[in-house]
Design a protein around this motif. Structure first.
Motif, PDB file in Angstrom:
ATOM      1  N   LYS A  44      10.219  -8.739 -30.372  1.00 36.31           N
ATOM      2  CA  LYS A  44       9.872  -8.488 -28.983  1.00 36.31           C
ATOM      3  C   LYS A  44       9.135  -7.160 -28.826  1.00 36.31           C
ATOM      4  O   LYS A  44       9.541  -6.142 -29.370  1.00 36.31           O
ATOM      5  N   ILE A  45       8.049  -7.197 -28.067  1.00 39.07           N
ATOM      6  CA  ILE A  45       7.266  -6.004 -27.747  1.00 39.07           C
ATOM      7  C   ILE A  45       7.202  -5.885 -26.225  1.00 39.07           C
ATOM      8  O   ILE A  45       7.133  -6.889 -25.518  1.00 39.07           O
ATOM      9  N   ASN A  46       7.173  -4.644 -25.736  1.00 41.05           N
ATOM     10  CA  ASN A  46       7.222  -4.416 -24.291  1.00 41.05           C
ATOM     11  C   ASN A  46       6.206  -5.263 -23.515  1.00 41.05           C
ATOM     12  O   ASN A  46       5.091  -5.512 -23.962  1.00 41.05           O
ATOM     13  N   HIS A  47       6.627  -5.697 -22.324  1.00 44.84           N
ATOM     14  CA  HIS A  47       5.783  -6.437 -21.393  1.00 44.84           C
ATOM     15  C   HIS A  47       5.327  -7.800 -21.936  1.00 44.84           C
ATOM     16  O   HIS A  47       4.305  -8.326 -21.526  1.00 44.84           O
ATOM     17  N   TRP A  48       6.099  -8.328 -22.907  1.00 43.94           N
ATOM     18  CA  TRP A  48       5.819  -9.658 -23.481  1.00 43.94           C
ATOM     19  C   TRP A  48       4.521  -9.707 -24.287  1.00 43.94           C
ATOM     20  O   TRP A  48       3.917 -10.763 -24.467  1.00 43.94           O
ATOM     21  N   TYR A 170     -10.003   4.570 -22.137  1.00 45.94           N
ATOM     22  CA  TYR A 170      -8.673   4.956 -21.652  1.00 45.94           C
ATOM     23  C   TYR A 170      -7.843   5.516 -22.791  1.00 45.94           C
ATOM     24  O   TYR A 170      -7.748   4.929 -23.872  1.00 45.94           O
ATOM     25  N   ALA A 171      -7.206   6.671 -22.550  1.00 42.90           N
ATOM     26  CA  ALA A 171      -6.365   7.307 -23.560  1.00 42.90           C
ATOM     27  C   ALA A 171      -4.884   7.086 -23.301  1.00 42.90           C
ATOM     28  O   ALA A 171      -4.055   7.323 -24.173  1.00 42.90           O
ATOM     29  N   GLY A 172      -4.544   6.640 -22.087  1.00 41.35           N
ATOM     30  CA  GLY A 172      -3.151   6.371 -21.769  1.00 41.35           C
ATOM     31  C   GLY A 172      -2.691   5.064 -22.377  1.00 41.35           C
ATOM     32  O   GLY A 172      -3.435   4.380 -23.093  1.00 41.35           O
ATOM     33  N   LYS A 173      -1.430   4.713 -22.108  1.00 44.36           N
ATOM     34  CA  LYS A 173      -0.913   3.441 -22.608  1.00 44.36           C
ATOM     35  C   LYS A 173      -1.757   2.304 -22.045  1.00 44.36           C
ATOM     36  O   LYS A 173      -2.003   2.222 -20.842  1.00 44.36           O
ATOM     37  N   CYS A 174      -2.176   1.414 -22.928  1.00 43.46           N
ATOM     38  CA  CYS A 174      -3.033   0.297 -22.527  1.00 43.46           C
ATOM     39  C   CYS A 174      -2.718  -0.902 -23.407  1.00 43.46           C
ATOM     40  O   CYS A 174      -2.513  -0.769 -24.611  1.00 43.46           O
ATOM     41  N   SER A 175      -2.687  -2.076 -22.803  1.00 37.17           N
ATOM     42  CA  SER A 175      -2.413  -3.291 -23.564  1.00 37.17           C
ATOM     43  C   SER A 175      -3.594  -3.658 -24.446  1.00 37.17           C
ATOM     44  O   SER A 175      -4.708  -3.169 -24.240  1.00 37.17           O
ATOM     45  N   PRO A 176      -3.379  -4.540 -25.419  1.00 30.75           N
ATOM     46  CA  PRO A 176      -4.529  -5.170 -26.076  1.00 30.75           C
ATOM     47  C   PRO A 176      -5.284  -6.045 -25.067  1.00 30.75           C
ATOM     48  O   PRO A 176      -4.788  -6.300 -23.968  1.00 30.75           O
ATOM     49  N   VAL A 188      -6.375  -7.239 -19.700  1.00 28.91           N
ATOM     50  CA  VAL A 188      -6.124  -5.918 -20.277  1.00 28.91           C
ATOM     51  C   VAL A 188      -5.514  -5.073 -19.169  1.00 28.91           C
ATOM     52  O   VAL A 188      -5.958  -5.116 -18.018  1.00 28.91           O
ATOM     53  N   THR A 189      -4.481  -4.309 -19.508  1.00 31.27           N
ATOM     54  CA  THR A 189      -3.708  -3.591 -18.503  1.00 31.27           C
ATOM     55  C   THR A 189      -3.568  -2.116 -18.867  1.00 31.27           C
ATOM     56  O   THR A 189      -3.173  -1.772 -19.984  1.00 31.27           O
ATOM     57  N   ARG A 190      -3.895  -1.248 -17.911  1.00 31.44           N
ATOM     58  CA  ARG A 190      -3.741   0.191 -18.066  1.00 31.44           C
ATOM     59  C   ARG A 190      -2.459   0.641 -17.337  1.00 31.44           C
ATOM     60  O   ARG A 190      -2.132   0.111 -16.273  1.00 31.44           O
ATOM     61  N   PHE A 191      -1.788   1.622 -17.894  1.00 33.31           N
ATOM     62  CA  PHE A 191      -0.530   2.111 -17.348  1.00 33.31           C
ATOM     63  C   PHE A 191      -0.659   3.583 -16.964  1.00 33.31           C
ATOM     64  O   PHE A 191      -1.283   4.365 -17.692  1.00 33.31           O
ATOM     65  N   SER A 192      -0.027   3.952 -15.840  1.00 31.13           N
ATOM     66  CA  SER A 192      -0.037   5.349 -15.407  1.00 31.13           C
ATOM     67  C   SER A 192       0.987   6.175 -16.143  1.00 31.13           C
ATOM     68  O   SER A 192       0.899   7.410 -16.183  1.00 31.13           O
ATOM     69  N   GLY A 193       2.015   5.527 -16.701  1.00 31.65           N
ATOM     70  CA  GLY A 193       3.124   6.230 -17.328  1.00 31.65           C
ATOM     71  C   GLY A 193       4.337   6.350 -16.428  1.00 31.65           C
ATOM     72  O   GLY A 193       5.393   6.837 -16.867  1.00 31.65           O
ATOM     73  N   GLN A 194       4.213   5.895 -15.177  1.00 31.85           N
ATOM     74  CA  GLN A 194       5.317   5.983 -14.219  1.00 31.85           C
ATOM     75  C   GLN A 194       6.032   4.640 -14.081  1.00 31.85           C
ATOM     76  O   GLN A 194       5.401   3.580 -14.189  1.00 31.85           O
ATOM     77  N   ARG A 195       7.346   4.697 -13.834  1.00 31.29           N
ATOM     78  CA  ARG A 195       8.100   3.479 -13.564  1.00 31.29           C
ATOM     79  C   ARG A 195       7.627   2.866 -12.243  1.00 31.29           C
ATOM     80  O   ARG A 195       7.141   3.559 -11.350  1.00 31.29           O
ATOM     81  N   TYR A 215       6.260  -6.061 -15.378  1.00 33.39           N
ATOM     82  CA  TYR A 215       5.792  -5.069 -14.411  1.00 33.39           C
ATOM     83  C   TYR A 215       6.818  -3.957 -14.204  1.00 33.39           C
ATOM     84  O   TYR A 215       7.076  -3.523 -13.087  1.00 33.39           O
ATOM     85  N   SER A 216       7.395  -3.487 -15.291  1.00 35.29           N
ATOM     86  CA  SER A 216       8.396  -2.426 -15.206  1.00 35.29           C
ATOM     87  C   SER A 216       7.773  -1.066 -14.912  1.00 35.29           C
ATOM     88  O   SER A 216       8.456  -0.152 -14.455  1.00 35.29           O
ATOM     89  N   HIS A 217       6.472  -0.917 -15.174  1.00 37.57           N
ATOM     90  CA  HIS A 217       5.774   0.352 -14.971  1.00 37.57           C
ATOM     91  C   HIS A 217       4.503   0.121 -14.147  1.00 37.57           C
ATOM     92  O   HIS A 217       3.978  -0.992 -14.092  1.00 37.57           O
ATOM     93  N   GLU A 218       4.013   1.187 -13.530  1.00 37.11           N
ATOM     94  CA  GLU A 218       2.794   1.105 -12.719  1.00 37.11           C
ATOM     95  C   GLU A 218       1.614   0.647 -13.573  1.00 37.11           C
ATOM     96  O   GLU A 218       1.419   1.162 -14.681  1.00 37.11           O
ATOM     97  N   VAL A 219       0.824  -0.274 -13.017  1.00 35.97           N
ATOM     98  CA  VAL A 219      -0.310  -0.784 -13.775  1.00 35.97           C
ATOM     99  C   VAL A 219      -1.561  -0.926 -12.906  1.00 35.97           C
ATOM    100  O   VAL A 219      -1.487  -1.098 -11.691  1.00 35.97           O
ATOM    101  N   SER A 220      -2.673  -0.868 -13.582  1.00 35.58           N
ATOM    102  CA  SER A 220      -3.959  -1.347 -13.072  1.00 35.58           C
ATOM    103  C   SER A 220      -4.407  -2.392 -14.077  1.00 35.58           C
ATOM    104  O   SER A 220      -4.673  -2.072 -15.236  1.00 35.58           O
ATOM    105  N   SER A 221      -4.461  -3.630 -13.644  1.00 33.76           N
ATOM    106  CA  SER A 221      -4.719  -4.727 -14.578  1.00 33.76           C
ATOM    107  C   SER A 221      -5.970  -5.500 -14.156  1.00 33.76           C
ATOM    108  O   SER A 221      -6.272  -5.630 -12.964  1.00 33.76           O
TER     109      SER A 221
END
Length: 312
Positions: A44-48, A170-176, A188-195, A215-221
């Protein structure tokens, strides 16, 4: 077997929904069967992210799935119209992609896996469809048009190319850039780092706890959606949670708009296809909708964004 040969310059292909809706319904369910095999066996990997498929030079693949002391992968080849199962011990098995029921496809896949010593169980109820039929009972969906199956993949190639280019900034957390077989879209989803606040759920035939993990964390998808069998294909972009002012943000191009029903920005595929510069139109849509989300939610853009180093 029919194959589709197109001029190399005609990369943004016509894709009328009426021509492929029956194939769409069948292929949607076939990809769910294969995707659920990866979901059942991969760590299992975060966010499925361990459940998705990936675009290849010939189709869609699970990528490598660990199994006991080896691994395997399953690939839809839309050039040769084959489903390939390849293992790390050198075994390769092929199942023809042709008009056949979902039940028949399901049985063929699991018989082949059993034959090569791979044991796996999946939940056989389709997800994110309005009237699901268990895979092993579905004799209703049995269409496969070689031309439009291949065209589906060729459009995926273009969408994946554009989304990968956008992802690079993007240098922040980002999905494949990956394909979700439930919603049948490339994303493809970018994350702010905030819950994020707990998602309300409500996706058809999907447990709310599944959506809440996604969707456990803030996203721009953003991504590319092939419709649902009755809607035309489109590029989309949304934010969760949606910040105040997001839907009224001035985005580009002018032909894009915010859908109150879908709660996301939309750019129809046909609009992109007919543009003088389809790549530029799609990229400005992705960038401006990201800026709408990041600015409205007050993300730390200086820390999160990235300009790739280019050697002169």
């Amino acid at each position: 077997m029919a194959t589709l040969h197109l001029p190399p310059t005609d990369i943004w292909l016509p894709f009328p929904i009426a021509a492929w809706q029956d194939t769409y319904k069948t292929l949607h369910l076939w990809t769910q069967i294969v995707g659920k095999i990866r979901l059942a066996l991969a760590p299992k990997i975060n966010h499925w992210w361990h459940s998705t498929l990936y675009v290849t030079p010939c189709g869609l693949t699970t990528s490598t799935i660990p199994y006991r002391t080896g691994n395997f992968q399953i690939t839809f080849n839309f050039i040769l119209h084959q489903l390939l199962i390849e293992t790390s011990d050198g075994t390769t098995k092929m199942i023809e992609l042709a008009p056949r029921s979902v039940a028949d496809f399901y049985q063929a896949v699991f018989n082949t896996l059993k034959e090569i010593g791979i044991e796996v169980r999946i939940w056989t109820m389709p997800q994110e469809v309005v009237t699901p039929i268990p895979f092993e009972q579905d004799e209703e969906h049995a269409s496969y048009d070689w031309e439009y199956a291949q065209r589906f993949w060729q459009i995926l190639v273009q969408a994946e190319r554009i989304l990968t280019q956008f992802r690079s900034g993007y240098a922040g957390k980002c999905s494949p850039v990956h394909f979700f077989w439930g919603s049948f879209d490339l994303a493809v989803t970018r994350f702010s780092g905030q819950r994020a606040p707990e998602h309300p759920g409500g996706v058809p035939n999907m447990a709310d706890w599944v959506t809440r993990e996604a969707y456990s964390h803030e996203v721009s998808s953003c991504g590319f959606w092939f419709g649902d069998g009755s809607a035309e294909a489109l590029f989309y972009a949304y934010a969760y949670p949606e910040p105040e002012g997001f839907k009224d943000y001035l985005i580009q191009p002018q032909s894009a708009f915010y859908s109150l029903d879908m709660k996301e920005f939309i750019l129809p595929y046909e609009t992109v296809r007919q543009a003088n510069d389809p790549d530029a139109m799609a990229l400005v849509f992705l960038q401006s909708t990201y800026e709408a989300a990041a600015n409205a939610a007050q993300w730390d853009r200086t820390a999160l964004e990235y300009n790739p180093v280019v050697k002169s």
